[in-house]
Design a protein around this motif. Sequence first.
Motif, PDB file in Angstrom:
ATOM      1  N   SER A   1       6.748  17.354 -10.444  1.00  0.00           N
ATOM      2  CA  SER A   1       6.775  16.092 -11.179  1.00  0.00           C
ATOM      3  C   SER A   1       7.829  16.129 -12.274  1.00  0.00           C
ATOM      4  CB  SER A   1       5.406  15.820 -11.819  1.00  0.00           C
ATOM      5  OG  SER A   1       4.397  15.718 -10.843  1.00  0.00           O
TER       6      SER A   1
ATOM      7  N   TYR B   1       8.387  -1.763  -6.679  1.00  0.00           N
ATOM      8  CA  TYR B   1       8.790  -0.419  -6.277  1.00  0.00           C
ATOM      9  C   TYR B   1       9.471  -0.440  -4.919  1.00  0.00           C
ATOM     10  CZ  TYR B   1       5.542   1.311  -9.861  1.00  0.00           C
ATOM     11  OH  TYR B   1       4.901   1.569 -11.044  1.00  0.00           O
TER      12      TYR B   1
ATOM     13  N   TYR C   1      19.879   9.198 -11.442  1.00  0.00           N
ATOM     14  CA  TYR C   1      19.003   8.084 -11.761  1.00  0.00           C
ATOM     15  C   TYR C   1      19.556   7.312 -12.951  1.00  0.00           C
ATOM     16  CZ  TYR C   1      15.441   9.640  -8.484  1.00  0.00           C
ATOM     17  OH  TYR C   1      14.756   9.971  -7.340  1.00  0.00           O
TER      18      TYR C   1
ATOM     19  N   ARG D   1       9.233  13.272 -15.636  1.00  0.00           N
ATOM     20  CA  ARG D   1       9.155  11.965 -16.262  1.00  0.00           C
ATOM     21  C   ARG D   1      10.496  11.641 -16.889  1.00  0.00           C
ATOM     22  NH1 ARG D   1       5.557   9.275 -21.142  1.00  0.00           N
ATOM     23  NH2 ARG D   1       6.948  10.499 -22.467  1.00  0.00           N
TER      24      ARG D   1
ATOM     25  N   MET E   1       7.456  10.499 -12.052  1.00  0.00           N
ATOM     26  CA  MET E   1       7.706  10.828 -10.653  1.00  0.00           C
ATOM     27  C   MET E   1       6.845  12.018 -10.266  1.00  0.00           C
ATOM     28  SD  MET E   1      11.857  10.407 -10.564  1.00  0.00           S
ATOM     29  CE  MET E   1      12.126  11.806 -11.641  1.00  0.00           C
TER      30      MET E   1
ATOM     31  N   VAL F   1       9.026   5.120  -2.653  1.00  0.00           N
ATOM     32  CA  VAL F   1       8.422   5.791  -3.806  1.00  0.00           C
ATOM     33  C   VAL F   1       7.035   5.265  -4.145  1.00  0.00           C
ATOM     34  CG1 VAL F   1      10.741   6.197  -4.743  1.00  0.00           C
ATOM     35  CG2 VAL F   1       9.358   4.285  -5.611  1.00  0.00           C
TER      36      VAL F   1
ATOM     37  N   ARG G   1       3.915   7.329  -5.405  1.00  0.00           N
ATOM     38  CA  ARG G   1       4.381   8.591  -5.988  1.00  0.00           C
ATOM     39  C   ARG G   1       4.995   8.397  -7.371  1.00  0.00           C
ATOM     40  NH1 ARG G   1       8.446  11.338  -3.755  1.00  0.00           N
ATOM     41  NH2 ARG G   1       9.484   9.493  -2.869  1.00  0.00           N
ATOM     42  N   PHE G   2       5.658   7.268  -7.582  1.00  0.00           N
ATOM     43  CA  PHE G   2       6.320   6.990  -8.856  1.00  0.00           C
ATOM     44  C   PHE G   2       5.590   5.866  -9.575  1.00  0.00           C
ATOM     45  CE2 PHE G   2      10.934   8.344  -7.580  1.00  0.00           C
ATOM     46  CZ  PHE G   2      10.444   9.552  -7.134  1.00  0.00           C
TER      47      PHE G   2
ATOM     48  N   LEU H   1       7.453  14.971  -5.705  1.00  0.00           N
ATOM     49  CA  LEU H   1       8.880  14.801  -5.454  1.00  0.00           C
ATOM     50  C   LEU H   1       9.310  15.486  -4.169  1.00  0.00           C
ATOM     51  CD1 LEU H   1      10.062  15.120  -9.126  1.00  0.00           C
ATOM     52  CD2 LEU H   1      10.663  13.230  -7.597  1.00  0.00           C
TER      53      LEU H   1
ATOM     54  N   ASP I   1      14.551  12.716  -2.862  1.00  0.00           N
ATOM     55  CA  ASP I   1      14.570  12.015  -4.157  1.00  0.00           C
ATOM     56  C   ASP I   1      15.733  12.485  -5.028  1.00  0.00           C
ATOM     57  OD1 ASP I   1      11.003  12.279  -4.160  1.00  0.00           O
ATOM     58  OD2 ASP I   1      12.190  10.471  -3.743  1.00  0.00           O
TER      59      ASP I   1
END
Length: 115
Positions: free
Chosen positions: A17, A59, A93, A19, A82, A63, A66-67, A85, A89
Amino acid sequence: QVQLVESGGGLVQPGGSLRLSCAASGTIFSINAMGWYRQAPGKQRELVAAITSGGSTNYADSVKGRFTISRDNAKNTVYLQMSSLKPEDTALYYCSADQGAFTYWGQGTQVTVSS
């Protein structure tokens, strides 16, 4: 003018994960939607998730589940949590903010999912 500064990217193992955070500054009144896009090498930039000032979210199918995108209007910050992952991915970003007919972009933060 709106300035967007992303943070939180990095290297993570599959299943892990991260963030991401995006802080907005400058002339931030009347910012409506904020979002996250990503661009992998050789591919077009794509929408990952977006959130309006009222909290409505959208979304990409890839994703969903998951996100999670969230927004703190008091801090003028948008987040992308997130989880689970996958190597696919991996991308740069970008944070975006819509103000009227104009879209502002951050400089991007790299997310790499690899063992």
